[in-house]
Design a protein around this motif. Structure first.
Motif, PDB file in Angstrom:
ATOM      1  N   THR A 299       0.821  -1.203   0.000  1.00 38.06           N
ATOM      2  CA  THR A 299       0.000   0.000   0.000  1.00 38.06           C
ATOM      3  C   THR A 299       0.857   1.256   0.000  1.00 38.06           C
ATOM      4  N   ARG A 303       3.390  -1.462  -5.536  1.00 41.47           N
ATOM      5  CA  ARG A 303       2.032  -1.971  -5.381  1.00 41.47           C
ATOM      6  C   ARG A 303       1.889  -3.373  -5.911  1.00 41.47           C
ATOM      7  N   PRO A 310       0.420  -5.763   3.639  1.00 35.57           N
ATOM      8  CA  PRO A 310      -0.260  -4.464   3.572  1.00 35.57           C
ATOM      9  C   PRO A 310      -0.508  -3.927   4.974  1.00 35.57           C
ATOM     10  N   ARG A 314       2.010   1.263   8.384  1.00 33.64           N
ATOM     11  CA  ARG A 314       1.125   1.925   9.342  1.00 33.64           C
ATOM     12  C   ARG A 314       1.374   1.433  10.759  1.00 33.64           C
TER      13      ARG A 314
ATOM     14  N   GLN B 331      -5.227  -4.236  -6.463  1.00 33.47           N
ATOM     15  CA  GLN B 331      -5.272  -2.802  -6.213  1.00 33.47           C
ATOM     16  C   GLN B 331      -6.688  -2.305  -6.345  1.00 33.47           C
ATOM     17  N   GLN B 332      -7.038  -1.378  -5.508  1.00 36.31           N
ATOM     18  CA  GLN B 332      -8.315  -0.700  -5.705  1.00 36.31           C
ATOM     19  C   GLN B 332      -8.253   0.034  -7.034  1.00 36.31           C
ATOM     20  N   GLU B 334      -8.536   3.059  -9.345  1.00 32.21           N
ATOM     21  CA  GLU B 334      -8.307   4.465  -9.050  1.00 32.21           C
ATOM     22  C   GLU B 334      -9.117   5.337  -9.986  1.00 32.21           C
ATOM     23  N   GLN B 335      -9.412   6.548  -9.504  1.00 25.71           N
ATOM     24  CA  GLN B 335     -10.276   7.419 -10.292  1.00 25.71           C
ATOM     25  C   GLN B 335      -9.462   8.446 -11.043  1.00 25.71           C
ATOM     26  N   GLN B 337      -8.656  11.867 -12.915  1.00 26.83           N
ATOM     27  CA  GLN B 337      -9.059  13.235 -12.586  1.00 26.83           C
ATOM     28  C   GLN B 337      -9.421  13.936 -13.883  1.00 26.83           C
TER      29      GLN B 337
ATOM     30  N   PHE C  21      -6.708  -2.292   2.630  1.00 27.95           N
ATOM     31  CA  PHE C  21      -5.928  -1.189   3.214  1.00 27.95           C
ATOM     32  C   PHE C  21      -5.974  -0.017   2.252  1.00 27.95           C
ATOM     33  N   ASN C  22      -6.332   1.124   2.772  1.00 27.76           N
ATOM     34  CA  ASN C  22      -6.543   2.262   1.876  1.00 27.76           C
ATOM     35  C   ASN C  22      -5.999   3.563   2.421  1.00 27.76           C
ATOM     36  N   GLU C  23      -5.540   4.406   1.472  1.00 28.18           N
ATOM     37  CA  GLU C  23      -5.132   5.769   1.812  1.00 28.18           C
ATOM     38  C   GLU C  23      -5.948   6.717   0.964  1.00 28.18           C
ATOM     39  N   HIS C  62      -6.008   7.239   6.506  1.00 26.73           N
ATOM     40  CA  HIS C  62      -5.880   5.830   6.147  1.00 26.73           C
ATOM     41  C   HIS C  62      -6.689   4.946   7.084  1.00 26.73           C
ATOM     42  N   PHE C  63      -7.083   3.790   6.551  1.00 30.25           N
ATOM     43  CA  PHE C  63      -7.914   2.867   7.324  1.00 30.25           C
ATOM     44  C   PHE C  63      -7.788   1.472   6.740  1.00 30.25           C
ATOM     45  N   ASP C  64      -8.183   0.477   7.504  1.00 29.40           N
ATOM     46  CA  ASP C  64      -8.186  -0.881   6.965  1.00 29.40           C
ATOM     47  C   ASP C  64      -9.485  -1.583   7.352  1.00 29.40           C
ATOM     48  N   ALA C 252      -3.146  10.556  -5.625  1.00 30.21           N
ATOM     49  CA  ALA C 252      -4.386   9.885  -6.005  1.00 30.21           C
ATOM     50  C   ALA C 252      -5.408  10.040  -4.888  1.00 30.21           C
ATOM     51  N   PRO C 253      -6.643  10.395  -5.212  1.00 24.57           N
ATOM     52  CA  PRO C 253      -7.629  10.611  -4.148  1.00 24.57           C
ATOM     53  C   PRO C 253      -7.843   9.375  -3.284  1.00 24.57           C
ATOM     54  N   VAL C 254      -7.939   8.226  -3.934  1.00 22.01           N
ATOM     55  CA  VAL C 254      -8.133   6.986  -3.176  1.00 22.01           C
ATOM     56  C   VAL C 254      -7.191   5.944  -3.754  1.00 22.01           C
ATOM     57  N   LYS C 255      -6.399   5.302  -2.912  1.00 21.51           N
ATOM     58  CA  LYS C 255      -5.624   4.164  -3.400  1.00 21.51           C
ATOM     59  C   LYS C 255      -5.535   3.129  -2.288  1.00 21.51           C
ATOM     60  N   GLY C 256      -5.422   1.860  -2.695  1.00 23.86           N
ATOM     61  CA  GLY C 256      -5.356   0.827  -1.674  1.00 23.86           C
ATOM     62  C   GLY C 256      -5.230  -0.550  -2.281  1.00 23.86           C
TER      63      GLY C 256
END
Lengths: 490, 342, 276
Positions: A299, A303, A310, A314, B331-332, B334-335, B337, C21-23, C62-64, C252-256
């Motif tokens: 993360t 990646r 992951p 943190r 990976q999530q 991504e959006q 822009q 897991f995300n930021e 960040h959060f998981d 990036a606004p959201v990555k994880g």
């Protein structure tokens, strides 16, 4: 200039050894055996060639059976190979070692202070001792890590510093390995093999032991555990069985009595690290990680890494787990930073370096660049962040084609190349199939930096098995010897 | 202990046991062949197919060979690495698993397994095979027994050790049942078979010898080699170490030692299934088994053993919130822009 | 200008996923051009949110989510007041490009003249930059010319690229969205040693449905100045800045990451309203 070693007549051992004109570890310039080798020499003198061969083969067989191996990247079978071992040990007298030890402790202290500084106020940059761009352009400088608090302010916990000797016999530092230095398992296994094979000799010669390394390592790992944990759990994080140093990982884990884990065995929840066990999740407090920063946490870093965990960064940031070595230490073993280590020692410790660097030229400095490009055929060129002998050019031995290729690379990316004169490494008698010849050696002592720095006496002597070769790395045809540091008053 | 480590120990011992059992099966059947001088091609094929079915590899075999011959079958079941259940494949997998958990096994165990591995891949092994297959099989069996002995005598009997016991006994129970099933096409689907012919006696003796049960059998049943007795011996005998019942009893015990549950209860799916299986073996008679049909019974037994293996996996190797295999990270998305069009 | 922004990101997975897991970088900075009045971040399934400031001083939350879940919704609601800004006028005293060399010695600029994840520094790009600036010596005028050039050279076409499109692909195909415009602009500036960085934020248009990307260039003696190559203009009060980086990769606004199926759908919705 070659000399014939003066040995007793009818002596099969080293009977025809010729020191090849470099500084020889065992024989002085006049060909006489050096004082600290005398006992060894007479002990070996009683061995016939057959006996010596038999001992050699039994040691090789023992290593094969135990799987004391390493994997070579790029080998198509991905096969394991036995790390070749030479039975003739390298000996260091006590007073010589004492100086080395002091020099190594001084060096690691300075490096640690440097890392703290570079990830906090960067005073060394503000005071113009090191230009900022060298640090920012360092491949292993981790921006994500600025202003992190690390346990006990220790960044480098385990360091392997490579030492060589020039033609006068003076020691100098070739490079520091502060990320995941390997080789200590061979030190321990080599010593075991030698004790088994030459047990009489040990008693009579008086060699300082090395097998306390695992205990010292464990002690250091526990020392950096997060505060408030009564019984910290320590684990060793490995990339897995296909990594070239996997044998060492399992070996050390077993010697220390700790679990060896891979990334997929760990999970981070609520900023705490846990192991997946048959009885559920068990907390982990200290990780001795043998994975490079880049692959540690998908993360934050690469990646696509499947080796990492992951959320590990943190948990580290929250202070719930300790890592040895810390993240971000790679900037200290960048070969360009190496150039500045003597200045670091002066800046942080106000001392002169006990162990000198090899004279080094930075391709990104204009004057050095010109010198390098004009003298490519005389210099050793190294890429700033490669290891294991890759990314290296030996000017005097290289072809025109190779030299042109490196010129191209240096011009394209000068920041990442340094040059050094080719040092004639010291030689040591080594068995080469049908007798003994001199082969170039270096020395990699291992320094543990916990509550106080601890250096294990000796370290890994690596030997370049190919005649005339100066490349000692295991992946490129090197082998090893046991290293004996004698007790004082020898 | 680490789930992954438990998994490796389980599979390490399963694969060693598998190699040994395949060696046993092949050895006896090669011997037996010598007694049947008059088999023609189609007889040979019928002779060898059940052997291949023993390890469940008939599809893989038939892809490569049209008919089963001694040479073809032996090569396939001993050396071919495309056959994941061949002796060589099993040993390689056992060693690979051991290598991943080297810190959990003793040095002697590792050295012996490593030695076996280097041996089966060497030219010396091929030569031994050409000179005398019996010697080759003996070497495999000897090494396997040494590993079993080392396991018993030098490994600490901790949780990891009990996992090796689970692996070993599941495999042994499974392979014994398949060996027992080898001549099922000569039996009536239900009911006890009739009097044994000389051929039958020879074939069923071979089944006993595959399991090293010949001497034990003689001590109980004398010389009366017939399907009923052999089946009773290998399926229901509670004292013979290679009988299915014995193995399931040990398996049951091992599972409970791992979880700490008492033998009167079960604390997870695997224990429930193994307890049930042990009870059914304890309270059956061989006549009842033949009533329903030996083959059908053995088939169901193998299904039950598989279910136990799966349940074990889900209980210990994957924790409660894991829903599948060790997947890698994704990976999530991504959006991008992009200002709205203007 | 007082603005209310709602930014919603919704993930739906074909099968439950876990160990996520995300930021997120969604919280705008406060500076002389804007004041953040309030910021609220909500995540479902509920999580414990942590935050820190990264190397470029962006706010990172960040959060998981360890347990299995088949949707993830991240919503930020914020109120910000943007202020009018004078912008750089054409009558400004010129700053010669020779001053860049000494300015670059300041360590905060190093990262913004190097190649980065989506931006490389190639000879072809340099040639384009040289043609576009035609010997202009004033740093600011160079930047303006490069911005005009980008606007001409690249056409705006939504869905012609995707989120991981590298600058060099944009230069070949000559179309993209504002993220790509920003990368090209940054690449051109960097070949001329003009420090340039990527800005992530919002543009308050009525048809807003996504975040916006523009650039900031460094003019010695003045500092960082914002330029929007997609619209070929300096920024004004309709722009809300979240943060900066070398390129998209850093902000990036959201990555994880998570463990589970690759089959998933993402929906993003941005709503901006002016109040008062």
């Amino acid at each position: 200039m070659t000399t014939v070693a003066k040995t007793r007549p009818q002596e099969p051992f080293l009977g025809e050894y010729r020191a090849p004109g470099f500084f020889d570890e065992m024989f002085g310039r006049d060909g006489a055996v050096l004082a600290h080798y005398e006992k060894l020499h007479s002990a070996f003198a009683n061995l016939s060639a057959e006996e010596f061969n038999a001992k050699r083969q039994s040691v090789d067989l023992a290593f094969l059976r135990q799987g004391v191996t390493f994997n070579v990247y790029g080998d198509s079978r991905g096969a394991e190979r036995i790390f070749p071992f030479d039975l003739v040990p390298r000996i260091i007298p006590a007073q010589e070692w004492e100086v080395l030890e002091r020099g190594l402790v001084q060096r690691i202290t300075a490096l640690n202070l440097f890392l703290y500084d570079v990830y906090h106020e960067q005073r060394i940059v503000k005071d113009d001792v090191i230009p900022a761009h060298y640090i920012l352009s360092g491949k292993h400088f981790r921006r994500e890590f600025m202003n992190f608090a690390v346990p006990k302010d220790i960044y480098i916990h385990v360091c392997g510093t490579d030492l060589i000797r020039d033609e006068t016999g003076g020691y100098m530092v070739l490079e520091d390995n502060a990320r995941c230095p390997s080789g200590v398992s061979y030190v321990l296994e080599n010593r075991r093999a030698m004790k088994r094979t030459f047990h009489n000799m040990f008693e009579s010669i008086g060699v300082r032991p090395v097998d306390h390394y695992p205990q010292e390592l464990l002690k250091m790992l526990k020392y950096i555990a997060p505060p408030g944990v009564a019984y910290p759990r320590v684990v060793l994080l490995t990339p897995g069985a296909s990594n070239s140093a996997y044998f060492e990982h399992t070996y050390l884990a077993r010697q220390m009595g700790i679990e060896i884990v891979e990334g997929r065995d760990l999970v981070v929840t609520d900023d705490h690290v846990f192991m997946r066990t048959t009885k559920g999740l068990q907390p982990v407090h200290v990780i001795y990680r043998r994975i490079d920063d880049d692959f540690l946490d998908p993360t934050v870093f690469r990646r696509d890494s499947v080796l990492g965990v992951p959320g590990l960064v943190r948990a580290y940031r929250a202070g719930n787990v300790s890592l040895a070595n810390s993240i971000g230490t790679g900037i200290a073993d960048d070969k360009v930073m190496y150039y500045f280590v003597p200045r670091m020692i002066e800046y942080y410790l106000d001392q002169q370096p006990i162990l000198p660097n090899v004279p080094t030229y930075l391709a990104s400095e204009a004057d050095d660049f010109k010198y390098i490009v004009d003298n490519l055929d005389k210099l050793v060129i190294k890429a700033a962040n490669e290891s294991g002998g890759y990314g290296m050019l030996m000017g005097p031995k290289a072809s025109q084609f190779e030299i042109a290729e490196f010129r191209r690379r240096i011009e394209a990316d000068p920041r990442n190349y340094i040059a050094q004169p080719m040092i004639s490494l010291s030689c040591h008698p080594t068995y080469v199939g049908d007798g003994f010849e001199g082969r170039h050696v270096d020395l990699r002592p291992f320094i543990l930096n916990g509550e106080t720095p601890v250096v294990v006496p000796g370290g890994l002597t690596r030997v370049a098995l190919r005649k005339g070769s100066l490349v000692v790395n295991s992946s490129q045809g090197g082998g090893s010897k046991d290293t004996w540091v004698l007790y004082g008053n020898e | 202990m680490l789930s992954r480590v438990a998994n490796s120990l389980y599979w390490m011992s399963r694969y060693i046991e598998r190699a040994e059992n395949v060696a046993r099966i092949l050895e006896v059947n090669l011997q037996l062949l010598l007694d049947f001088r008059s088999l023609d091609d189609s007889d040979l094929h019928d002779y060898w197919m059940p052997v291949i079915q023993c390890t469940g590899d008939q599809d893989a075999f038939l892809v490569r060979h049209q008919r089963a011959t001694a040479a073809g079958v032996a090569e396939f079941m001993v050396f071919r690495q495309e056959n994941p259940n061949s002796i060589v494949s099993s040993i390689c997998q056992a060693r690979e698993n051991a290598r991943m958990v080297r810190d959990q096994i003793t040095v002697e165990t590792w050295e012996e397994l490593n030695r076996l591995y280097l041996f089966v891949l060497s030219a010396a092994a091929r030569q031994m095979w050409l000179d005398s297959p019996t010697d080759f099989f003996n070497e495999i069996k000897r090494s396997s027994l040494q590993l079993v002995g080392l396991s018993h005598a030098t490994h600490i009997h901790n949780e990891g050790w009990w996992f090796t016991q689970v692996g070993r006994h599941i495999e042994r129970a499974d392979k014994t049942s398949r060996i027992l099933d080898m001549r099922h096409h000569t039996l009536p689907p239900r009911g006890l078979p009739g009097a044994a012919t000389q051929t039958t006696a020879l074939e069923w003796s071979a089944i006993l010898r595959s399991c090293s049960a010949w001497d034990a059998f003689k001590s109980i049943y004398g010389a009366e080699v017939n399907p009923r007795n052999v089946a009773e011996m290998l399926l229901l005998n509670e004292d013979f170490p290679r009988s299915v019942r014995f193995c399931v009893d040990r398996l049951n015990e091992a599972l409970r030692r791992i979880s700490g549950a008492s033998s009167q209860r079960f604390s997870n799916e695997a224990e429930k299934l193994s307890g049930r299986l042990a009870a059914s073996l304890q309270f059956s008679t061989i006549e009842e088994v033949f009533e329903t049909g030996l083959h059908a019974h053995l088939d169901r037994l193998q299904v039950n053993l598989n279910a136990i293996g799966d349940a074990l996996f889900h209980t210990y190797i994957f924790r409660a919130f894991d829903t599948g295999n060790y997947e890698s990270f994704v990976q999530q998305e991504e959006q991008q822009q992009q200002a709205a069009a203007f | 200008m007082k603005l209310d922004v709602v930014h919603r990101t919704h993930y739906a997975y074909a099968a439950p996923v876990r160990e996520s897991f995300n930021e997120v970088r969604l919280r705008p900075v406060s500076n002389e051009d804007q004041t953040l009045d309030s910021f609220l971040l909500k995540v479902l399934p509920p999580v414990r949110l942590q935050d820190y400031r990264d190397f470029y001083s962006n706010y990172v939350h960040h959060f998981d989510i360890p347990e299995p879940h088949d949707t993830l919704a991240i919503e930020s609601r914020l109120r910000v007041t943007t202020h009018p800004r004078p912008g750089v006028s054409d009558e400004m005293r010129p700053v010669s490009r020779v001053h860049l060399k000494s300015a670059l010695k300041a360590d905060g600029l190093y990262d913004f003249v190097q190649a980065s994840h989506y931006v490389d520094i190639a000879p072809e790009t340099w040639r384009l930059a040289v043609d576009a600036t035609q010997g202009e010596d004033d740093v600011w005028q160079c930047a303006l010319r490069l911005m005009h050039f980008v606007r001409e050279y690249v056409s705006y076409q939504s869905q012609s690229t995707q989120v991981h499109t590298h600058m060099r692909e944009v230069l070949v195909h000559r179309h993209g969205v504002c993220q790509d415009f920003a990368h090209v602009m940054i690449g051109l500036c960097r070949t001329l040693q003009i420090p340039a960085r990527y800005v992530s934020g919002y543009l308050a248009t009525e048809k807003a449905s996504a975040t916006h990307a523009w650039t900031e260039v460094f003019v010695p003696g003045i500092g960082w100045v914002a330029l929007d190559p997609t619209h070929d203009r300096q920024t004004d009060e309709t722009y809300v800045k979240i943060g900066v980086g070398r390129d998209y990769f850093d902000v990036a606004p959201v990555k994880g990451t998570y463990r589970g199926t690759t089959e998933r759908e993402m929906e993003v919705e941005v709503r901006i309203e002016r109040r008062g």
